[in-house]
Design a protein around this motif. Structure first.
Motif, PDB file in Angstrom:
ATOM      1  N   PRO A  81       0.857  -1.291  -0.022  1.00  0.00           N
ATOM      2  CA  PRO A  81      -0.087   0.091   0.006  1.00  0.00           C
ATOM      3  C   PRO A  81       0.815   1.156  -0.005  1.00  0.00           C
ATOM      4  CG  PRO A  81       0.154  -0.876   2.237  1.00  0.00           C
ATOM      5  CD  PRO A  81       0.984  -1.933   1.194  1.00  0.00           C
ATOM      6  N   HIS A  82       1.979   1.173  -0.226  1.00  0.00           N
ATOM      7  CA  HIS A  82       2.850   2.364  -0.054  1.00  0.00           C
ATOM      8  C   HIS A  82       4.361   2.258  -0.580  1.00  0.00           C
ATOM      9  CE1 HIS A  82       4.300   5.977   2.832  1.00  0.00           C
ATOM     10  NE2 HIS A  82       5.175   5.787   1.828  1.00  0.00           N
ATOM     11  N   THR A  83       4.589   2.847  -1.790  1.00  0.00           N
ATOM     12  CA  THR A  83       5.806   2.741  -2.454  1.00  0.00           C
ATOM     13  C   THR A  83       6.008   3.956  -3.055  1.00  0.00           C
ATOM     14  OG1 THR A  83       5.653   2.150  -4.762  1.00  0.00           O
ATOM     15  CG2 THR A  83       5.317   0.089  -3.019  1.00  0.00           C
ATOM     16  N   HIS A  84       7.337   4.199  -3.329  1.00  0.00           N
ATOM     17  CA  HIS A  84       7.685   5.526  -4.123  1.00  0.00           C
ATOM     18  C   HIS A  84       8.654   4.786  -5.375  1.00  0.00           C
ATOM     19  CE1 HIS A  84       7.302   8.376  -0.836  1.00  0.00           C
ATOM     20  NE2 HIS A  84       7.199   7.162  -0.073  1.00  0.00           N
ATOM     21  N   ILE A  85       8.285   3.815  -6.139  1.00  0.00           N
ATOM     22  CA  ILE A  85       9.187   3.266  -7.117  1.00  0.00           C
ATOM     23  C   ILE A  85       9.362   3.884  -8.336  1.00  0.00           C
ATOM     24  CG2 ILE A  85       9.080   1.087  -5.834  1.00  0.00           C
ATOM     25  CD1 ILE A  85       7.060   0.207  -8.027  1.00  0.00           C
ATOM     26  N   VAL A 150       1.844   3.360  -5.963  1.00  0.00           N
ATOM     27  CA  VAL A 150       3.071   4.080  -6.639  1.00  0.00           C
ATOM     28  C   VAL A 150       2.977   5.617  -6.544  1.00  0.00           C
ATOM     29  CG1 VAL A 150       4.679   4.400  -8.332  1.00  0.00           C
ATOM     30  CG2 VAL A 150       3.378   2.212  -8.138  1.00  0.00           C
ATOM     31  N   LYS A 151       3.823   6.249  -5.771  1.00  0.00           N
ATOM     32  CA  LYS A 151       3.608   7.864  -5.532  1.00  0.00           C
ATOM     33  C   LYS A 151       4.469   8.527  -6.525  1.00  0.00           C
ATOM     34  CE  LYS A 151       3.086   6.647  -0.526  1.00  0.00           C
ATOM     35  NZ  LYS A 151       1.733   6.748  -0.396  1.00  0.00           N
ATOM     36  N   SER A 152       3.929   9.747  -6.901  1.00  0.00           N
ATOM     37  CA  SER A 152       4.739  10.707  -7.622  1.00  0.00           C
ATOM     38  C   SER A 152       5.772  11.385  -6.542  1.00  0.00           C
ATOM     39  CB  SER A 152       3.941  11.607  -8.399  1.00  0.00           C
ATOM     40  OG  SER A 152       3.184  12.404  -7.595  1.00  0.00           O
ATOM     41  N   ILE A 251      -1.815  10.097   4.232  1.00  0.00           N
ATOM     42  CA  ILE A 251      -0.593  11.040   4.984  1.00  0.00           C
ATOM     43  C   ILE A 251       0.520  10.390   5.388  1.00  0.00           C
ATOM     44  CG2 ILE A 251      -0.346  12.350   7.141  1.00  0.00           C
ATOM     45  CD1 ILE A 251      -3.144  13.534   7.096  1.00  0.00           C
ATOM     46  N   HIS A 252       1.668  10.633   5.199  1.00  0.00           N
ATOM     47  CA  HIS A 252       3.050  10.519   5.664  1.00  0.00           C
ATOM     48  C   HIS A 252       3.026  11.047   7.028  1.00  0.00           C
ATOM     49  CE1 HIS A 252       4.543   9.158   1.665  1.00  0.00           C
ATOM     50  NE2 HIS A 252       5.484   8.901   2.400  1.00  0.00           N
ATOM     51  N   GLY A 253       2.845  10.476   8.106  1.00  0.00           N
ATOM     52  CA  GLY A 253       2.759  10.997   9.449  1.00  0.00           C
ATOM     53  C   GLY A 253       3.587  10.196  10.415  1.00  0.00           C
ATOM     54  N   ASP A 273       0.408   6.713   7.226  1.00  0.00           N
ATOM     55  CA  ASP A 273       1.781   5.856   7.276  1.00  0.00           C
ATOM     56  C   ASP A 273       3.033   6.280   7.641  1.00  0.00           C
ATOM     57  OD1 ASP A 273      -0.646   5.426   5.206  1.00  0.00           O
ATOM     58  OD2 ASP A 273       0.975   4.767   3.610  1.00  0.00           O
ATOM     59  N   HIS A 274       3.647   5.430   8.109  1.00  0.00           N
ATOM     60  CA  HIS A 274       5.033   5.543   9.237  1.00  0.00           C
ATOM     61  C   HIS A 274       4.694   4.881  10.603  1.00  0.00           C
ATOM     62  CE1 HIS A 274       8.437   6.595   6.537  1.00  0.00           C
ATOM     63  NE2 HIS A 274       7.618   7.345   6.026  1.00  0.00           N
ATOM     64  N   LEU A 275       4.394   6.122  11.371  1.00  0.00           N
ATOM     65  CA  LEU A 275       3.973   5.865  12.813  1.00  0.00           C
ATOM     66  C   LEU A 275       5.034   5.538  13.609  1.00  0.00           C
ATOM     67  CD1 LEU A 275       0.624   4.116  11.887  1.00  0.00           C
ATOM     68  CD2 LEU A 275       1.064   6.543  12.387  1.00  0.00           C
ATOM     69  N   SER A 324       6.112  -1.349   2.051  1.00  0.00           N
ATOM     70  CA  SER A 324       7.526  -1.566   1.754  1.00  0.00           C
ATOM     71  C   SER A 324       8.013  -0.180   1.749  1.00  0.00           C
ATOM     72  CB  SER A 324       8.031  -2.078   0.592  1.00  0.00           C
ATOM     73  OG  SER A 324       7.479  -1.317  -0.679  1.00  0.00           O
ATOM     74  N   ASP A 325       7.353   0.940   1.409  1.00  0.00           N
ATOM     75  CA  ASP A 325       8.038   2.393   1.468  1.00  0.00           C
ATOM     76  C   ASP A 325       8.993   2.442   0.322  1.00  0.00           C
ATOM     77  OD1 ASP A 325       7.923   4.869   1.931  1.00  0.00           O
ATOM     78  OD2 ASP A 325       9.133   5.048   3.770  1.00  0.00           O
ATOM     79  N   TRP A 326       9.224   1.351  -0.461  1.00  0.00           N
ATOM     80  CA  TRP A 326      10.208   1.275  -1.581  1.00  0.00           C
ATOM     81  C   TRP A 326      10.685   2.530  -2.274  1.00  0.00           C
ATOM     82  CZ3 TRP A 326      10.415  -2.781  -5.930  1.00  0.00           C
ATOM     83  CH2 TRP A 326      11.653  -3.131  -6.133  1.00  0.00           C
TER      84      TRP A 326
HETATM   85 FE    FE Z   1       6.927   7.194   1.924  1.00  0.00          FE
END
Ligand code: FE
Ligand code: NIG
Length: 425
Positions: A81-85, A150-152, A251-253, A273-275, A324-326
């Protein structure tokens, strides 16, 4: 019309069905079908159950049998649910500086960090970025991840953010794996923006978001709330505007400082996400909300930093997804299963909780209710491991990979063909 097929028999079929979205989970709650089979038609699961019974019922209807020889445990394809690939360039220099004792914020201030990746990603062509994203996405698919957010967020200007979202859209069309795009234009204020952080966000709201929405490039908006990124007050204004435009919010928080969780609960975000630094009061807020907390162990591993308190969150009756926050900076590893296994042993998560975190709970963090469980009506996204006991999956700490991946019912053993095309390289 596509034919119906029966896949099996699987030594164990781990459905992940009948487990609540929130709270702790006991391994006894795992539904395990011995000698199981899956009936698939048009990419979706028609039925699951005992292979012999399904064979008797469906083989008379011209169903194809996709026979599994030897032992195999099957479970739903994983959801990240969370990547920056989608990035260009390496941040090995940052990593080397971290090993020498420098912190993530210190490195960012001295020419590394997100700003460095932004410079390199802006300079890369769409074709170069397509190739990089394709490589990352195929690695994930081969390792059992069948849906990838996938995030921009590595161009941080209107043209560049659109370039990234277009690349994600194009690669999504070309590959079997599903890519879910998120606009992270609010990652940090770019170094070349002449104005305050609020002015930057205002500019994103006025210039970029309407284009993204109109062209259907993404339905999700993310913002990074932290020291060196955006404040909670700046984020509140931005996210409210994005909400008015019809975006889902994430949110990245709570990575290094507080603020993201309370805002996520206030605005009804899909996930926060993060925490890593979340406190008891925010855990209580999350438990009372529908916001899905997402732990990112790959970021803790990449930074040499504490994990999100997964055990505490689950015991407080929160949900818990794992991503993964890849990305090239904080999380270069990109191996979701390995990270899940490591988080599990440090946080004392049951295997059921860990597997829920990368299947239906991760799908919920993306607002998707058609995957993450093996049951009728869901996508036939299935991964098979060459073992006879599901506990081997996490016991091997990520070194055991699936030997077969089915995406929408198509077997993707080696290479990753186009959507709806069963061909392998
Ligand atoms: Fe991230
Ligand atoms: O999720 N914390 C903010 N953003 C990313 C890191 C991006 C980068 O370092 O390039 C994260 O960890």
């Amino acid at each position: 019309m596509l034919k119906t097929k029966i896949i099996g028999p699987f030594t164990q079929l781990l459905t992940m069905d009948k487990i609540l979205l929130k709270g702790s989970v006991n391994n006894r709650q795992l539904e395990i079908i011995p000698n199981g089979g899956v009936v698939v038609s048009e990419g979706k699961i028609v039925r699951i159950g005992d292979f012999e019974l399904l064979f008797k019922e469906f083989s008379g209807h011209n169903a194809i049998i996709e026979q599994i020889d030897g032992e195999m445990v099957a479970m739903p394809g994983m959801v990240d649910p969370h990547t920056h690939i989608c990035w260009a360039g390496s941040r090995a220099r940052d990593y080397s500086l971290r090993l020498a004792g420098k912190s993530y914020p210190e490195i960012a201030k001295s020419g590394g960090g997100i700003g460095d990746t932004v410079a390199k990603t802006r300079a890369a062509s769409a074709l170069e970025l397509e190739a990089i994203l394709t490589k990352h996405a195929n690695t994930h698919l081969k390792n059992g991840v069948t849906t990838i957010e996938v995030k921009s967020g590595y161009c941080l200007n209107t043209g560049g953010e659109i370039k990234l979202l277009e690349v994600i859209g194009k690669v999504n069309q070309n590959l079997a794996v599903d890519l879910i795009p998120t606009c992270l234009a609010a990652h940090i204020k770019p170094g070349d923006f002449n104005g305050s952080s609020s002015e930057y966000l205002e500019c994103v709201v006025n210039e970029l978001l309407p284009k993204v929405m109109k062209r259907g490039l993404s339905k999700r908006i993310d913002i990074y709330i932290d020291n060196g990124a955006f404040t909670t007050d700046e984020a509140r204004v931005y996210l409210n505007e994005a909400k008015k435009l019809g975006f889902d919010l994430v949110i990245h928080g709570e990575q290094f400082s507080a603020g993201g969780v309370s805002l996520a609960c206030e605005l009804g975000a899909l996930s926060v996400d993060h925490l890593e630094v979340i406190r008891s009061q925010e855990i209580r807020l999350l438990a009372a909300s529908n916001v899905i907390p997402v732990a990112l162990p790959g970021s803790s591993l990449g930074l040499g930093y504490q994990f999100a308190p997964a055990r505490k969150l689950l015991d407080a009756d929160c949900s818990l997804a794992i991503g993964s926050d890849w990305n090239p900076g904080s999380a270069p590893m990109g191996d979701l299963l390995m990270q899940t296994a490591i988080l599990g042993i440090f946080e004392k998560m049951t295997m059921a909780e860990s597997l829920a975190g990368v299947t239906f709970r991760a799908a919920a963090a993306l607002g998707l209710s058609d995957r993450g469980i093996l049951k009728s009506g869901h996508l036939a996204d299935i991964i098979g491991f060459p073992i006879s006991d599901y506990r081997e999956i996490l016991y091997n700490q990520g070194s055991l990979k699936p030997s077969v991946v089915w995406k929408r019912g198509e077997r993707k053993e080696k290479a990753m063909g186009r959507k709806g095309d069963g061909a392998m390289e």
